[in-house]
Design a protein around this motif. Structure first.
Motif, mmCIF file in Angstrom:
data_model
loop_
_atom_site.group_PDB
_atom_site.id
_atom_site.type_symbol
_atom_site.label_atom_id
_atom_site.label_comp_id
_atom_site.label_asym_id
_atom_site.label_seq_id
_atom_site.Cartn_x
_atom_site.Cartn_y
_atom_site.Cartn_z
ATOM 1 N N VAL A 231 0.082 3.233 -3.737
ATOM 2 C CA VAL A 231 0.849 3.658 -2.227
ATOM 3 C C VAL A 231 -0.400 4.749 -1.531
ATOM 4 O O VAL A 231 -0.784 5.857 -2.443
ATOM 5 C CB VAL A 231 2.480 4.454 -2.557
ATOM 6 N N SER A 232 -1.015 4.407 -0.272
ATOM 7 C CA SER A 232 -1.689 5.090 0.389
ATOM 8 C C SER A 232 -0.693 6.510 1.281
ATOM 9 O O SER A 232 0.567 6.236 1.219
ATOM 10 C CB SER A 232 -2.544 4.075 1.723
ATOM 11 N N SER A 233 -1.110 7.772 0.711
ATOM 12 C CA SER A 233 -0.693 8.716 1.525
ATOM 13 C C SER A 233 0.278 8.514 3.202
ATOM 14 O O SER A 233 0.564 9.218 2.578
ATOM 15 C CB SER A 233 -1.549 9.562 1.478
ATOM 16 N N ASP A 234 -0.865 7.734 3.988
ATOM 17 C CA ASP A 234 0.125 6.845 4.813
ATOM 18 C C ASP A 234 1.044 6.295 4.715
ATOM 19 O O ASP A 234 1.214 6.225 6.757
ATOM 20 C CB ASP A 234 -1.389 7.147 6.001
ATOM 21 N N GLY A 235 1.316 5.165 4.034
ATOM 22 C CA GLY A 235 1.861 4.845 3.970
ATOM 23 C C GLY A 235 1.688 2.546 3.909
ATOM 24 O O GLY A 235 2.783 2.209 4.665
ATOM 25 N N GLN A 236 0.368 2.734 4.625
ATOM 26 C CA GLN A 236 -0.190 1.647 5.027
ATOM 27 C C GLN A 236 -0.669 0.464 4.068
ATOM 28 O O GLN A 236 -0.043 0.137 4.190
ATOM 29 C CB GLN A 236 -1.586 1.639 6.013
ATOM 30 N N ILE A 237 -0.644 1.542 3.136
ATOM 31 C CA ILE A 237 -0.777 -0.143 2.181
ATOM 32 C C ILE A 237 0.462 0.763 0.640
ATOM 33 O O ILE A 237 0.688 1.771 0.317
ATOM 34 C CB ILE A 237 -1.825 0.749 0.698
ATOM 35 N N ASP A 238 1.274 -0.378 0.328
ATOM 36 C CA ASP A 238 2.143 0.050 -0.425
ATOM 37 C C ASP A 238 2.712 -1.268 -1.621
ATOM 38 O O ASP A 238 3.660 -2.425 -0.761
ATOM 39 C CB ASP A 238 3.902 0.321 0.488
ATOM 40 N N LEU A 239 1.717 -1.737 -2.322
ATOM 41 C CA LEU A 239 1.740 -2.714 -2.762
ATOM 42 C C LEU A 239 2.023 -2.413 -4.390
ATOM 43 O O LEU A 239 2.597 -1.456 -4.985
ATOM 44 C CB LEU A 239 0.553 -3.341 -2.359
ATOM 45 N N THR A 240 2.944 -3.646 -4.293
ATOM 46 C CA THR A 240 3.518 -4.037 -6.130
ATOM 47 C C THR A 240 2.207 -4.351 -6.836
ATOM 48 O O THR A 240 1.357 -5.715 -6.107
ATOM 49 C CB THR A 240 4.146 -5.351 -6.009
ATOM 50 N N LEU A 241 1.490 -3.725 -8.226
ATOM 51 C CA LEU A 241 0.380 -4.473 -8.643
ATOM 52 C C LEU A 241 0.962 -5.085 -9.879
ATOM 53 O O LEU A 241 2.043 -5.105 -10.205
ATOM 54 C CB LEU A 241 0.246 -2.948 -9.334
ATOM 55 N N ALA A 242 0.579 -6.281 -10.422
ATOM 56 C CA ALA A 242 0.656 -6.849 -11.641
ATOM 57 C C ALA A 242 -0.880 -7.584 -12.745
ATOM 58 O O ALA A 242 -1.759 -7.579 -11.920
ATOM 59 C CB ALA A 242 1.607 -8.115 -11.528
ATOM 60 N N MET A 243 -1.257 -7.805 -13.026
ATOM 61 C CA MET A 243 -2.115 -8.424 -13.495
ATOM 62 C C MET A 243 -2.556 -9.398 -13.913
ATOM 63 O O MET A 243 -0.904 -9.860 -13.800
ATOM 64 C CB MET A 243 -1.346 -8.285 -15.497
ATOM 65 N N PRO A 244 -3.310 -10.202 -13.259
ATOM 66 C CA PRO A 244 -3.225 -11.366 -12.752
ATOM 67 C C PRO A 244 -2.986 -12.130 -14.812
ATOM 68 O O PRO A 244 -3.292 -11.785 -15.585
ATOM 69 C CB PRO A 244 -4.589 -11.185 -12.679
ATOM 70 N N PRO A 245 -2.640 -13.888 -14.152
ATOM 71 C CA PRO A 245 -2.314 -15.213 -15.688
ATOM 72 C C PRO A 245 -3.381 -14.577 -15.968
ATOM 73 O O PRO A 245 -3.275 -14.794 -17.006
ATOM 74 C CB PRO A 245 -2.121 -15.519 -14.736
ATOM 75 N N ALA A 246 -4.804 -14.720 -15.809
ATOM 76 C CA ALA A 246 -6.091 -14.242 -16.421
ATOM 77 C C ALA A 246 -5.735 -13.563 -17.621
ATOM 78 O O ALA A 246 -6.614 -13.289 -18.866
ATOM 79 C CB ALA A 246 -7.364 -15.027 -15.714
ATOM 80 N N LEU A 247 -4.927 -12.666 -17.691
ATOM 81 C CA LEU A 247 -4.922 -11.183 -18.396
ATOM 82 C C LEU A 247 -3.489 -10.888 -19.220
ATOM 83 O O LEU A 247 -3.758 -10.207 -19.422
ATOM 84 C CB LEU A 247 -5.415 -9.748 -17.633
ATOM 85 N N GLY A 248 -3.151 -12.310 -18.689
ATOM 86 C CA GLY A 248 -1.377 -12.519 -19.567
ATOM 87 C C GLY A 248 -0.676 -11.812 -18.052
ATOM 88 O O GLY A 248 0.264 -11.458 -19.376
ATOM 89 N N GLY A 249 -0.956 -11.363 -17.697
ATOM 90 C CA GLY A 249 0.364 -11.089 -16.112
ATOM 91 C C GLY A 249 0.691 -12.200 -16.243
ATOM 92 O O GLY A 249 0.739 -13.618 -16.165
ATOM 93 N N ASP A 250 1.907 -11.618 -14.907
ATOM 94 C CA ASP A 250 2.486 -12.777 -14.313
ATOM 95 C C ASP A 250 2.254 -12.916 -13.272
ATOM 96 O O ASP A 250 2.185 -14.298 -11.808
ATOM 97 C CB ASP A 250 4.171 -12.750 -14.076
ATOM 98 N N GLY A 251 1.147 -12.429 -12.411
ATOM 99 C CA GLY A 251 0.037 -12.534 -10.914
ATOM 100 C C GLY A 251 1.611 -12.313 -9.933
ATOM 101 O O GLY A 251 0.954 -12.234 -8.858
ATOM 102 N N GLN A 252 2.347 -11.522 -10.079
ATOM 103 C CA GLN A 252 3.238 -11.583 -8.495
ATOM 104 C C GLN A 252 3.372 -9.882 -8.644
ATOM 105 O O GLN A 252 3.695 -9.198 -8.295
ATOM 106 C CB GLN A 252 4.773 -11.490 -9.283
ATOM 107 N N GLY A 253 1.804 -10.314 -8.029
ATOM 108 C CA GLY A 253 1.746 -8.378 -7.691
ATOM 109 C C GLY A 253 -0.162 -8.743 -7.259
ATOM 110 O O GLY A 253 -0.649 -9.089 -7.596
ATOM 111 N N THR A 254 -0.364 -7.784 -6.240
ATOM 112 C CA THR A 254 -2.242 -7.535 -6.044
ATOM 113 C C THR A 254 -2.875 -6.562 -7.821
ATOM 114 O O THR A 254 -1.966 -5.967 -7.994
ATOM 115 C CB THR A 254 -1.766 -6.396 -5.377
#
Length: 136
Positions: free
Chosen positions: A19-42
């Motif tokens: 989350v950015s301090s001004d609220g312009q960015i508010d993203l779910t983060l997730a591991m990419p599938p290549a690193l074992g994650g589900d890829g359901q986020g940035t």
């Protein structure tokens, strides 16, 4: 350095939020599938790629004005890779610069190299990670 602007963002890991301090960015983060994650986020590599590509393209605009060449139809794509290195993990970047026909050859090469010398992201990464410049 005399700071003209300071961006502020808070994150709680690769499987959380950013989350950015001004609220312009508010993203779910997730591991990419290549690193074992589900890829359901940035992931941080995508954020870095977007920032580097945008900065490089803007820097190219400034450099092209100094060189008195038209770079309005330039497109920049940053490919950010993460992998194992001697101390844990490291990054590498391939910066793909698509130039119009009018900038083919030596002029385009000089423009890309001058941009790489000028861009703040390129300065920050120089000597720290491999950055390959590819002109297309």
């Amino acid at each position: 350095m005399n700071a003209l602007y300071t961006a502020v963002a808070t994150a709680n890991g690769r499987e959380g939020r950013a989350v950015s301090s001004d609220g312009q960015i508010d993203l779910t983060l997730a591991m990419p599938p290549a690193l074992g994650g589900d890829g359901q986020g940035t992931n941080p590599e995508q954020l870095f790629a977007a920032g580097y590509a945008a900065c490089f393209a803007s820097a190219m605009g400034a450099v092209s004005r100094e060189m008195k060449v038209d770079a309005k139809d330039v497109s920049v794509t940053a490919e950010v890779s993460i992998g194992k290195d001697d101390t844990g993990f490291g990054l590498a970047v391939v910066m793909r610069v698509e130039l119009p026909d009018s900038l083919a050859g030596e002029t385009g090469q000089k423009l890309v190299e001058a941009t790489h010398a000028y861009c703040p992201y390129s300065k920050a990464t120089r000597g720290n990670i491999d950055v390959e410049l590819v002109i297309e």
